[in-house]
Design a protein around this motif. Structure first.
Motif, PDB file in Angstrom:
ATOM      1  N   LEU A 164       6.370  71.084  74.370  1.00  0.00           N
ATOM      2  CA  LEU A 164       5.919  69.696  74.281  1.00  0.00           C
ATOM      3  C   LEU A 164       6.014  69.170  72.855  1.00  0.00           C
ATOM      4  N   TYR A 165       5.623  69.966  71.885  1.00  0.00           N
ATOM      5  CA  TYR A 165       5.746  69.544  70.488  1.00  0.00           C
ATOM      6  C   TYR A 165       7.200  69.272  70.127  1.00  0.00           C
ATOM      7  N   ALA A 166       8.107  70.157  70.537  1.00  0.00           N
ATOM      8  CA  ALA A 166       9.524  69.961  70.222  1.00  0.00           C
ATOM      9  C   ALA A 166      10.095  68.733  70.933  1.00  0.00           C
ATOM     10  N   LEU A 167       9.688  68.532  72.189  1.00  0.00           N
ATOM     11  CA  LEU A 167      10.186  67.377  72.945  1.00  0.00           C
ATOM     12  C   LEU A 167       9.765  66.068  72.287  1.00  0.00           C
ATOM     13  N   VAL A 168       8.515  65.991  71.888  1.00  0.00           N
ATOM     14  CA  VAL A 168       8.033  64.755  71.260  1.00  0.00           C
ATOM     15  C   VAL A 168       8.682  64.560  69.898  1.00  0.00           C
ATOM     16  N   ALA A 169       8.766  65.623  69.098  1.00  0.00           N
ATOM     17  CA  ALA A 169       9.298  65.488  67.736  1.00  0.00           C
ATOM     18  C   ALA A 169      10.763  65.049  67.741  1.00  0.00           C
ATOM     19  N   ILE A 170      11.597  65.666  68.576  1.00  0.00           N
ATOM     20  CA  ILE A 170      13.031  65.339  68.575  1.00  0.00           C
ATOM     21  C   ILE A 170      13.275  63.917  69.061  1.00  0.00           C
ATOM     22  N   ASN A 171      12.596  63.525  70.117  1.00  0.00           N
ATOM     23  CA  ASN A 171      12.840  62.197  70.686  1.00  0.00           C
ATOM     24  C   ASN A 171      12.168  61.089  69.896  1.00  0.00           C
ATOM     25  N   ILE A 185      -0.609  60.463  74.327  1.00  0.00           N
ATOM     26  CA  ILE A 185      -1.434  61.096  75.365  1.00  0.00           C
ATOM     27  C   ILE A 185      -1.837  62.509  74.937  1.00  0.00           C
ATOM     28  N   LEU A 186      -0.881  63.261  74.401  1.00  0.00           N
ATOM     29  CA  LEU A 186      -1.200  64.628  73.964  1.00  0.00           C
ATOM     30  C   LEU A 186      -2.177  64.627  72.797  1.00  0.00           C
ATOM     31  N   ALA A 187      -2.057  63.665  71.900  1.00  0.00           N
ATOM     32  CA  ALA A 187      -2.996  63.577  70.782  1.00  0.00           C
ATOM     33  C   ALA A 187      -4.407  63.258  71.267  1.00  0.00           C
ATOM     34  N   ALA A 188      -4.494  62.413  72.302  1.00  0.00           N
ATOM     35  CA  ALA A 188      -5.814  62.114  72.855  1.00  0.00           C
ATOM     36  C   ALA A 188      -6.431  63.341  73.519  1.00  0.00           C
ATOM     37  N   LEU A 189      -5.611  64.152  74.193  1.00  0.00           N
ATOM     38  CA  LEU A 189      -6.133  65.359  74.832  1.00  0.00           C
ATOM     39  C   LEU A 189      -6.494  66.438  73.810  1.00  0.00           C
ATOM     40  N   SER A 190      -5.824  66.432  72.660  1.00  0.00           N
ATOM     41  CA  SER A 190      -6.082  67.467  71.651  1.00  0.00           C
ATOM     42  C   SER A 190      -7.405  67.253  70.922  1.00  0.00           C
ATOM     43  N   ILE A 191      -8.082  66.148  71.185  1.00  0.00           N
ATOM     44  CA  ILE A 191      -9.388  65.925  70.546  1.00  0.00           C
ATOM     45  C   ILE A 191     -10.381  67.014  70.965  1.00  0.00           C
ATOM     46  N   PHE A 192     -10.225  67.528  72.197  1.00  0.00           N
ATOM     47  CA  PHE A 192     -11.134  68.576  72.663  1.00  0.00           C
ATOM     48  C   PHE A 192     -10.919  69.903  71.927  1.00  0.00           C
ATOM     49  N   ALA A 193      -9.790  70.033  71.195  1.00  0.00           N
ATOM     50  CA  ALA A 193      -9.528  71.262  70.440  1.00  0.00           C
ATOM     51  C   ALA A 193     -10.055  71.195  69.017  1.00  0.00           C
ATOM     52  N   LEU A 199      -7.332  77.424  63.866  1.00  0.00           N
ATOM     53  CA  LEU A 199      -5.982  76.929  63.615  1.00  0.00           C
ATOM     54  C   LEU A 199      -5.571  75.866  64.631  1.00  0.00           C
ATOM     55  N   ALA A 200      -6.097  75.942  65.843  1.00  0.00           N
ATOM     56  CA  ALA A 200      -5.824  74.913  66.838  1.00  0.00           C
ATOM     57  C   ALA A 200      -6.387  73.561  66.405  1.00  0.00           C
ATOM     58  N   THR A 201      -7.485  73.588  65.654  1.00  0.00           N
ATOM     59  CA  THR A 201      -8.036  72.334  65.124  1.00  0.00           C
ATOM     60  C   THR A 201      -7.084  71.705  64.118  1.00  0.00           C
ATOM     61  N   LEU A 202      -6.523  72.512  63.231  1.00  0.00           N
ATOM     62  CA  LEU A 202      -5.549  72.000  62.262  1.00  0.00           C
ATOM     63  C   LEU A 202      -4.304  71.457  62.947  1.00  0.00           C
ATOM     64  N   SER A 203      -3.858  72.144  63.992  1.00  0.00           N
ATOM     65  CA  SER A 203      -2.702  71.664  64.743  1.00  0.00           C
ATOM     66  C   SER A 203      -2.978  70.306  65.396  1.00  0.00           C
ATOM     67  N   ALA A 204      -4.176  70.149  65.943  1.00  0.00           N
ATOM     68  CA  ALA A 204      -4.538  68.879  66.573  1.00  0.00           C
ATOM     69  C   ALA A 204      -4.630  67.752  65.551  1.00  0.00           C
ATOM     70  N   LEU A 205      -5.165  68.038  64.370  1.00  0.00           N
ATOM     71  CA  LEU A 205      -5.281  67.012  63.332  1.00  0.00           C
ATOM     72  C   LEU A 205      -3.906  66.553  62.844  1.00  0.00           C
ATOM     73  N   GLY A 207      -1.132  66.607  64.590  1.00  0.00           N
ATOM     74  CA  GLY A 207      -0.512  65.813  65.654  1.00  0.00           C
ATOM     75  C   GLY A 207      -1.082  64.409  65.729  1.00  0.00           C
ATOM     76  N   ILE A 208      -2.403  64.278  65.560  1.00  0.00           N
ATOM     77  CA  ILE A 208      -3.020  62.949  65.590  1.00  0.00           C
ATOM     78  C   ILE A 208      -2.544  62.101  64.414  1.00  0.00           C
ATOM     79  N   ALA A 209      -2.455  62.703  63.227  1.00  0.00           N
ATOM     80  CA  ALA A 209      -1.975  61.963  62.057  1.00  0.00           C
ATOM     81  C   ALA A 209      -0.531  61.493  62.248  1.00  0.00           C
ATOM     82  N   ALA A 210       0.308  62.325  62.884  1.00  0.00           N
ATOM     83  CA  ALA A 210       1.701  61.938  63.121  1.00  0.00           C
ATOM     84  C   ALA A 210       1.797  60.749  64.069  1.00  0.00           C
ATOM     85  N   ILE A 211       0.977  60.753  65.119  1.00  0.00           N
ATOM     86  CA  ILE A 211       1.022  59.636  66.075  1.00  0.00           C
ATOM     87  C   ILE A 211       0.533  58.348  65.419  1.00  0.00           C
TER      88      ILE A 211
END
Length: 239
Positions: A164-171, A185-193, A199-205, A207-211
């Motif tokens: 999913l990360y690769a699909l969003v980043a390339i497109n 949508i994925l950034a909104a769902l990652s709030i629960f992480a 490290l999952a928290t850093l990954s979610a942050l 992704g949210i900053a990128a969106i």
């Protein structure tokens, strides 16, 4: 007594007798009216041979539709609406930054999965899992019995998340608006992480900053494409 006869009119004489009342007499036989054009002379308002009327369209030029001004755009012709104009073709800097943030978030997600898989061999992790199974009514189940299942679930989660990360980043870098929506949508769902911190928290942050960067004025026009209904005579499936 008889009235004196009128003097005979001369066809070549321009002067004509007046009728009673001061009105000029009608032209005699063989004499044309002064307002009528002479033989071989066209009316001034009539166009010459081979010359079209100024209001008539030229040959090969379509006439304006009924009820439409000549300068108005034709039906189905693209107008300069801002929402139908394509965005820039070069990748904006904000989109490039968002691309690398999403790539970094995907890499951190894979690293967090690998660390969690390695932590399964920790005695503390084993006892924690056994305590949770005992609290759920499976006290006779040992950790070794479910270790393979837990590893398989982690591998599947890692592959799906990285895909999913690769699909969003390339497109997103290609300017696909659906990829930006999917990333939102994925950034909104990652709030629960975000909790607990890991490290999952850093990954979610990341992704949210990128969106968020993808919706800034410097990058949003890159995802604006011409609408297929902008031209009624253009095939939207032939693009």
């Amino acid at each position: 007594m008889s009235n004196p006869p009128y003097p005979p009119s001369n066809p070549g004489d321009a002067s004509q007798p007046e009728q009673p009342g001061g009105q000029p007499a009608a032209p005699q036989y063989g004499q044309q009216s002064p307002a009528a054009p002479q033989y071989g002379q066209q009316s001034p308002a009539a166009p010459q041979y081979g010359q079209q009327s100024p209001a008539a369209p030229q040959y090969g030029q379509p006439a304006a539709p009924y009820g439409q001004a000549p300068g108005a755009p034709q039906y189905g012709q693209d107008t300069n609406w801002p929402s139908q104009q394509p965005g820039p073709t070069t990748v904006p800097q904000m989109v490039n930054i968002a691309f690398w943030l999403i790539v970094g978030a995907g890499a951190i997600w894979l690293i967090s999965i690998l660390i969690a898989m390695a932590a399964l061999n920790d005695p503390t992790m084993r006892s924690m899992v056994e305590d949770q199974m005992a609290a759920g009514g499976a006290a006779d189940v040992r950790f070794e019995d479910v270790q393979g299942f837990i590893v398989g679930v982690m591998v599947v989660l890692g592959i799906i998340g990285a895909g999913l990360y690769a699909l969003v980043a390339i497109n997103v870098r290609k300017g696909r608006n659906w990829a930006r929506i999917l990333g939102t949508i994925l950034a909104a769902l990652s709030i629960f992480a975000l909790v607990p911190l890991s490290l999952a928290t850093l990954s979610a942050l990341l992704g949210i900053a990128a969106i968020v960067l993808l919706y800034l004025p410097a990058s949003a026009p890159y995802f604006r494409k011409a609408q297929p209904f902008g031209n009624a005579y253009q095939n939207p499936y032939g693009r």
